[in-house]
Design a protein around this motif. Structure first.
Motif, PDB file in Angstrom:
ATOM      1  N   SER A  39       0.826  -1.216   0.000  1.00 52.67           N
ATOM      2  CA  SER A  39       0.000   0.000   0.000  1.00 52.67           C
ATOM      3  C   SER A  39       0.851   1.254   0.000  1.00 52.67           C
ATOM      4  O   SER A  39       0.605   2.197  -0.765  1.00 52.67           O
ATOM      5  CB  SER A  39      -0.936  -0.003   1.223  1.00 52.67           C
ATOM      6  OG  SER A  39      -1.859  -1.061   1.158  1.00 52.67           O
ATOM      7  N   THR A  51       1.379   4.016  -3.101  1.00 50.05           N
ATOM      8  CA  THR A  51       1.226   5.455  -2.845  1.00 50.05           C
ATOM      9  C   THR A  51       2.489   6.204  -3.246  1.00 50.05           C
ATOM     10  O   THR A  51       2.429   7.263  -3.886  1.00 50.05           O
ATOM     11  CB  THR A  51       0.933   5.699  -1.356  1.00 50.05           C
ATOM     12  OG1 THR A  51      -0.206   4.934  -0.963  1.00 50.05           O
ATOM     13  CG2 THR A  51       0.687   7.176  -1.073  1.00 50.05           C
ATOM     14  N   TRP A  92      -5.158  -1.645  -1.620  1.00 49.22           N
ATOM     15  CA  TRP A  92      -4.575  -0.393  -1.139  1.00 49.22           C
ATOM     16  C   TRP A  92      -5.274  -0.018   0.153  1.00 49.22           C
ATOM     17  O   TRP A  92      -6.390   0.443   0.152  1.00 49.22           O
ATOM     18  CB  TRP A  92      -4.738   0.699  -2.200  1.00 49.22           C
ATOM     19  CG  TRP A  92      -4.075   1.993  -1.843  1.00 49.22           C
ATOM     20  CD1 TRP A  92      -2.739   2.257  -1.814  1.00 49.22           C
ATOM     21  CD2 TRP A  92      -4.731   3.205  -1.470  1.00 49.22           C
ATOM     22  NE1 TRP A  92      -2.521   3.556  -1.449  1.00 49.22           N
ATOM     23  CE2 TRP A  92      -3.734   4.164  -1.232  1.00 49.22           C
ATOM     24  CE3 TRP A  92      -6.075   3.569  -1.317  1.00 49.22           C
ATOM     25  CZ2 TRP A  92      -4.034   5.468  -0.840  1.00 49.22           C
ATOM     26  CZ3 TRP A  92      -6.373   4.866  -0.934  1.00 49.22           C
ATOM     27  CH2 TRP A  92      -5.363   5.805  -0.697  1.00 49.22           C
TER      28      TRP A  92
END
Length: 198
Positions: A73, A77, A140
């Motif tokens: 995740s 990002t 995510w």
């Protein structure tokens, strides 16, 4: 120092934010790599055993699963943040190098920066592709982005490239930091002050 001699505030913030994030991702990668694959499943985890925050899970999972999903995740990002940084770098001309730099310093700095940008994109991208070709896919922070294609050969190829890029990035990152410290404490020039918000 005039604005033409400094990096933009956005560039400065992105530089330090991404730099710290890369350090954190390396630390997380080493931490999660040591966790046992057959660890007990639970729904609550004391994050990094620091007693600061308890991570609640919807379904029981092992600590290894939790931290691998966190790494994915954060990496996903970070990839988008790095792509924005690349866009910002292309669309905003950076200040010229200091006149005090030797010809060798200019070549090393240029090469290191180009390699850093290349690796900053290649590392998380290879991680995303490794995840795509795994059987798990990418969630995510719990939201499904894509399912896994479960192709072991391609997953292993991207896993190897991910590890290779990580090792090269670590070396270049260290060279970058050592160079910055040299300018700060030995050369005593304005290199680092140009990458500050002051």
């Amino acid at each position: 120092m005039s604005s033409t001699q400094r990096y933009t505030k956005v560039a400065v913030i992105l530089h330090w934010l991404i730099g710290l994030a890369i350090i954190a991702m390396f630390a997380l990668g080493w931490y999660m790599g040591e966790l046992p694959k057959d660890g007990p499943k639970q729904t609550a985890f004391d994050l990094f055993d620091l007693g600061i925050y308890t991570w609640q899970m919807d379904e029981p999972a092992s600590a290894r699963t939790l931290y691998f999903n966190l790494h994915k995740s954060l990496g996903f990002t970070l990839l988008w943040l790095i792509l924005f940084r690349v866009y910002w770098r292309i669309s905003h001309t950076p200040p010229a190098m200091l006149a005090s730099y030797s010809a060798l310093e200019r070549k090393v700095a240029t090469g290191a920066h180009h390699l850093l940008y290349l690796l900053m994109v290649a590392l998380p991208l290879s991680g995303v592709l490794m995840t795509l070709y795994s059987k798990f896919g990418l969630k995510w922070f719990g939201l499904e982005v894509f399912g896994g294609l479960d192709n072991a050969d391609l997953r292993d190829a991207f896993k190897e490239s991910h590890e290779l890029f990580a090792n090269i990035l670590l070396v270049v990152f260290i060279v970058h930091v050592v160079g910055a410290l040299k300018h700060k404490f030995i050369d005593k020039d304005e290199t680092m002050s140009r990458m500050s918000l002051k």
